[in-house]
Motif scaffolding. Structure first.
Motif, PDB file in Angstrom:
ATOM      1  N   LEU A  81     -36.620 -29.383   3.066  1.00 55.39           N
ATOM      2  CA  LEU A  81     -36.777 -30.673   2.406  1.00 55.39           C
ATOM      3  C   LEU A  81     -37.511 -30.508   1.078  1.00 55.39           C
ATOM      4  O   LEU A  81     -38.143 -29.472   0.817  1.00 55.39           O
ATOM      5  N   THR A  82     -37.406 -31.527   0.276  1.00 57.25           N
ATOM      6  CA  THR A  82     -38.091 -31.564  -1.012  1.00 57.25           C
ATOM      7  C   THR A  82     -39.015 -32.772  -1.016  1.00 57.25           C
ATOM      8  O   THR A  82     -38.581 -33.902  -0.791  1.00 57.25           O
ATOM      9  N   VAL A  83     -40.311 -32.511  -1.215  1.00 55.03           N
ATOM     10  CA  VAL A  83     -41.314 -33.580  -1.225  1.00 55.03           C
ATOM     11  C   VAL A  83     -41.953 -33.619  -2.598  1.00 55.03           C
ATOM     12  O   VAL A  83     -42.544 -32.619  -3.051  1.00 55.03           O
ATOM     13  N   ASP A  84     -41.811 -34.743  -3.260  1.00 57.75           N
ATOM     14  CA  ASP A  84     -42.358 -34.919  -4.607  1.00 57.75           C
ATOM     15  C   ASP A  84     -41.918 -33.788  -5.535  1.00 57.75           C
ATOM     16  O   ASP A  84     -42.702 -33.274  -6.354  1.00 57.75           O
ATOM     17  N   GLY A  85     -40.633 -33.364  -5.380  1.00 56.05           N
ATOM     18  CA  GLY A  85     -40.065 -32.341  -6.242  1.00 56.05           C
ATOM     19  C   GLY A  85     -40.336 -30.920  -5.807  1.00 56.05           C
ATOM     20  O   GLY A  85     -39.812 -29.964  -6.409  1.00 56.05           O
ATOM     21  N   LEU A  86     -41.127 -30.724  -4.752  1.00 64.07           N
ATOM     22  CA  LEU A  86     -41.445 -29.377  -4.266  1.00 64.07           C
ATOM     23  C   LEU A  86     -40.540 -29.020  -3.103  1.00 64.07           C
ATOM     24  O   LEU A  86     -40.516 -29.711  -2.094  1.00 64.07           O
ATOM     25  N   ASN A  87     -39.772 -27.916  -3.268  1.00 67.04           N
ATOM     26  CA  ASN A  87     -38.933 -27.433  -2.175  1.00 67.04           C
ATOM     27  C   ASN A  87     -39.818 -26.772  -1.128  1.00 67.04           C
ATOM     28  O   ASN A  87     -40.604 -25.864  -1.449  1.00 67.04           O
ATOM     29  N   THR A  88     -39.681 -27.200   0.127  1.00 68.28           N
ATOM     30  CA  THR A  88     -40.546 -26.685   1.180  1.00 68.28           C
ATOM     31  C   THR A  88     -39.814 -26.711   2.510  1.00 68.28           C
ATOM     32  O   THR A  88     -38.655 -27.167   2.588  1.00 68.28           O
ATOM     33  N   THR A  89     -40.468 -26.196   3.544  1.00 67.17           N
ATOM     34  CA  THR A  89     -39.867 -26.164   4.882  1.00 67.17           C
ATOM     35  C   THR A  89     -40.848 -26.716   5.891  1.00 67.17           C
ATOM     36  O   THR A  89     -42.063 -26.795   5.645  1.00 67.17           O
ATOM     37  N   SER A  90     -40.309 -27.059   7.057  1.00 67.59           N
ATOM     38  CA  SER A  90     -41.135 -27.533   8.169  1.00 67.59           C
ATOM     39  C   SER A  90     -40.526 -27.024   9.458  1.00 67.59           C
ATOM     40  O   SER A  90     -39.309 -27.116   9.657  1.00 67.59           O
ATOM     41  N   ALA A  91     -41.372 -26.440  10.308  1.00 70.25           N
ATOM     42  CA  ALA A  91     -40.864 -25.917  11.571  1.00 70.25           C
ATOM     43  C   ALA A  91     -40.451 -27.030  12.517  1.00 70.25           C
ATOM     44  O   ALA A  91     -39.702 -26.787  13.464  1.00 70.25           O
ATOM     45  N   SER A  92     -40.916 -28.242  12.240  1.00 71.87           N
ATOM     46  CA  SER A  92     -40.627 -29.375  13.124  1.00 71.87           C
ATOM     47  C   SER A  92     -40.073 -30.528  12.311  1.00 71.87           C
ATOM     48  O   SER A  92     -40.333 -30.652  11.107  1.00 71.87           O
ATOM     49  N   ASN A  93     -39.321 -31.391  12.969  1.00 71.75           N
ATOM     50  CA  ASN A  93     -38.855 -32.607  12.312  1.00 71.75           C
ATOM     51  C   ASN A  93     -39.944 -33.675  12.255  1.00 71.75           C
ATOM     52  O   ASN A  93     -39.742 -34.732  11.648  1.00 71.75           O
ATOM     53  N   THR A  94     -41.062 -33.388  12.912  1.00 69.57           N
ATOM     54  CA  THR A  94     -42.267 -34.188  12.719  1.00 69.57           C
ATOM     55  C   THR A  94     -43.101 -33.472  11.671  1.00 69.57           C
ATOM     56  O   THR A  94     -43.636 -32.391  11.913  1.00 69.57           O
ATOM     57  N   VAL A  95     -43.196 -34.043  10.497  1.00 73.20           N
ATOM     58  CA  VAL A  95     -43.747 -33.343   9.342  1.00 73.20           C
ATOM     59  C   VAL A  95     -45.170 -33.837   9.063  1.00 73.20           C
ATOM     60  O   VAL A  95     -45.407 -35.037   8.913  1.00 73.20           O
ATOM     61  N   THR A  96     -46.109 -32.910   8.998  1.00 76.10           N
ATOM     62  CA  THR A  96     -47.494 -33.240   8.656  1.00 76.10           C
ATOM     63  C   THR A  96     -47.953 -32.319   7.532  1.00 76.10           C
ATOM     64  O   THR A  96     -47.498 -31.180   7.412  1.00 76.10           O
ATOM     65  N   GLY A  97     -48.861 -32.812   6.720  1.00 71.17           N
ATOM     66  CA  GLY A  97     -49.480 -31.986   5.693  1.00 71.17           C
ATOM     67  C   GLY A  97     -48.764 -31.956   4.361  1.00 71.17           C
ATOM     68  O   GLY A  97     -49.363 -31.581   3.353  1.00 71.17           O
ATOM     69  N   LEU A  98     -47.497 -32.322   4.312  1.00 68.22           N
ATOM     70  CA  LEU A  98     -46.780 -32.272   3.040  1.00 68.22           C
ATOM     71  C   LEU A  98     -47.132 -33.468   2.155  1.00 68.22           C
ATOM     72  O   LEU A  98     -47.067 -33.382   0.930  1.00 68.22           O
ATOM     73  N   ILE A  99     -47.491 -34.596   2.794  1.00 64.83           N
ATOM     74  CA  ILE A  99     -48.121 -35.712   2.089  1.00 64.83           C
ATOM     75  C   ILE A  99     -49.485 -35.877   2.749  1.00 64.83           C
ATOM     76  O   ILE A  99     -49.561 -36.156   3.947  1.00 64.83           O
ATOM     77  N   PRO A 100     -50.584 -35.644   2.016  1.00 66.03           N
ATOM     78  CA  PRO A 100     -51.918 -35.632   2.636  1.00 66.03           C
ATOM     79  C   PRO A 100     -52.185 -36.860   3.506  1.00 66.03           C
ATOM     80  O   PRO A 100     -52.027 -38.009   3.066  1.00 66.03           O
ATOM     81  N   GLY A 101     -52.562 -36.593   4.768  1.00 68.16           N
ATOM     82  CA  GLY A 101     -52.921 -37.659   5.683  1.00 68.16           C
ATOM     83  C   GLY A 101     -51.763 -38.416   6.288  1.00 68.16           C
ATOM     84  O   GLY A 101     -51.966 -39.338   7.067  1.00 68.16           O
ATOM     85  N   VAL A 102     -50.531 -38.035   5.954  1.00 64.58           N
ATOM     86  CA  VAL A 102     -49.356 -38.788   6.397  1.00 64.58           C
ATOM     87  C   VAL A 102     -48.504 -37.925   7.325  1.00 64.58           C
ATOM     88  O   VAL A 102     -48.270 -36.745   7.062  1.00 64.58           O
ATOM     89  N   THR A 103     -48.069 -38.515   8.414  1.00 69.98           N
ATOM     90  CA  THR A 103     -47.122 -37.873   9.335  1.00 69.98           C
ATOM     91  C   THR A 103     -45.839 -38.687   9.335  1.00 69.98           C
ATOM     92  O   THR A 103     -45.882 -39.912   9.452  1.00 69.98           O
TER      93      THR A 103
END
Length: 454
Positions: free
Chosen positions: A217-239
């Motif tokens: 996925l891309t969050v705020d323009g940053l290409n990144t990955t997540s081991a789970s479809n429940t995503v934490t940490g990519l937006i501070p404080g937000v799941t």
């Protein structure tokens, strides 16, 4: 002290007198000594009731204020919204979240690795062989000897091999299912198995059901990955949950994080109500009851102190940015001494000056911190609180009065016992006088020959 008369008729009547009534009359004067003590005790107890209610209401006001001054309280609460809940759904926003807008593009979903065995027609058949499970470079082996599929699944689960084992059965037969307990690429299952169905001598193999892969996925323009479809940490404080691949990567999902104004406004409403409850307590004690008597704390210095401290407390504390007083965000004092709140003004101020209002309650030496300290100095729970000290002083006086009353009651009981014995003796003497006089008359007649009856 008044006198007590004893009415026993003519001395030679033999009637005596009422001992119990006479004792009661004598002791009435002693019991009257207790009256001022009991009056004072009753007054102190009425004060205690009023002080305790005021202490309870001050505690409620303190609790309401703490919700606003607590760094992890309502000011830290956040709400979130997604522009496309079919792709991204927000789960929670903690106090670490910051209000703002974010973009999310889902390129692919995470998958959890799984394996399943060949079909076994008869699930009661036993197996022979061994099974090795490797996840993340860690391998564990299990020897299989005379176990059915169900027994093998139980053995795998008991061995904590990093997979969840179960038996899947349909109309054609049964299979052993292995699902990684770790989602994404790190949970990829590698199997080394040599199993044989004892009943049919058929080798049992395994096939990959699902490849373990990370979400992209891309969050705020940053290409990144997540081991789970429940995503934490990519937006501070937000799941958040990613539920589907973005249909159009050029149109990202908008994730909006906002301050929880509704909860904050509710907390302010509780603060205002709690303050007004204390103000009502003070006003009540300044008046008279339904019989026209002054209230228990009428003119009491503790009430005056609380009133003065609360009034001054509303004006204390350092400014925070543009916010210098409660009135700037809609909280004012009316002519009755009550606080009122203008919801529209408060909502507008939260939208335009959120951080300044938060600082007005949470910064060092702020209104909120100063007001909290003031409330602690008035409380009934702090050992230095004004209400606590007033109740303690009353308690000391009540102990003295109760001791005086108890000692006086003991003296009265002792006097009652002594007087009863003495007056019973005197009464017996009075009642025996006619017989004694008769004996004297008989003796006199015998000596003189004079008969008093003629």
């Amino acid at each position: 002290m008044g006198t007590v008369g004893i009415n026993f008729g003519p001395i030679n009547s033999g009637q005596g007198f009422d001992v119990a009534s006479t004792v009661s009359q004598i002791l009435a004067a002693e019991q009257a000594v207790e009256d001022p003590w009991k009056t004072q005790l009753s007054s102190l107890q009425a004060q205690d009731t009023a002080l305790s209610k005021m202490g309870t209401d001050l505690a409620s006001l303190s609790t309401a204020m703490q919700a606003l001054t607590d760094f992890s309280g309502v000011f830290a609460s956040k709400q979130g919204a997604s522009s496309d809940t079919d792709v991204v759904e927000l789960t929670s926003a903690s106090n670490l979240a910051v209000a703002g807008s974010h973009t999310v593009v889902v390129n692919s979903l995470a998958q959890t690795s799984s394996q399943y065995s060949d079909l076994i027609t008869n699930s009661a058949d036993t197996l022979t062989g061994s099974l090795t499970v490797t996840i993340g470079g860690q391998s564990q082996s299990l020897n299989v000897s005379g176990q059915t599929l169900s027994q093998l699944a139980a053995s795998i689960n008991s061995a904590s091999m990093g997979v969840a084992a179960s038996v899947v059965t349909d109309t054609t037969g049964s299979r052993l299912s292995l699902v990684s307990k770790t989602s994404g690429a790190a949970g990829q299952i590698t199997l080394s198995a040599s199993l044989t169905d004892d009943a049919t001598s058929t080798a049992i193999g395994f096939q990959q059901g699902m490849q373990g892969v990370d979400a992209s996925l891309t969050v705020d323009g940053l290409n990144t990955t997540s081991a789970s479809n429940t995503v934490t940490g990519l937006i501070p404080g937000v799941t958040f949950q990613i539920l589907a691949v973005s249909a159009n990567p050029s149109v990202p999902v908008q994730v909006q994080i906002t301050n929880d104004n509704a909860s904050i406004e509710q907390a302010f409403s509780k603060f205002v109500s709690a303050y007004n409850a204390v103000a009502d307590d003070i006003k009540t004690q300044e008046g008279k009851d339904s019989t026209g008597k002054p209230e228990p704390l009428f003119g009491d210095p503790t009430v005056a102190l609380i009133q003065n401290q609360l009034s001054q407390g509303l004006l204390t504390g350092a400014a925070s940015g543009s916010i210098k007083s409660l009135s700037q965000f809609g909280i004012t004092v009316d002519q009755t001494g009550h606080l009122t709140i203008d919801g529209g003004t408060l909502d507008n101020a939260l939208n335009s000056s959120f951080s300044d209002i938060q600082g007005f309650f949470q910064n060092a030496s702020s209104f909120g911190q100063t007001f909290n300290s003031m409330l602690n100095g008035l409380s009934s729970t702090s050992m230095n609180g004004a209400v606590y000290l007033a109740l303690k002083q009353n308690s000391s006086q009540e102990d003295t009065l109760n001791n005086n009353i108890s000692n006086q009651e003991q003296r009265i009981a002792d006097d009652k016992s002594r007087l009863t014995d003495q007056l019973n003796t005197a009464n017996q003497i009075l009642q025996s006088l006619p017989d004694q006089l008769d004996q004297i008359n008989q003796l006199y007649s015998a000596i003189t020959g004079y008969n008093s009856g003629h």
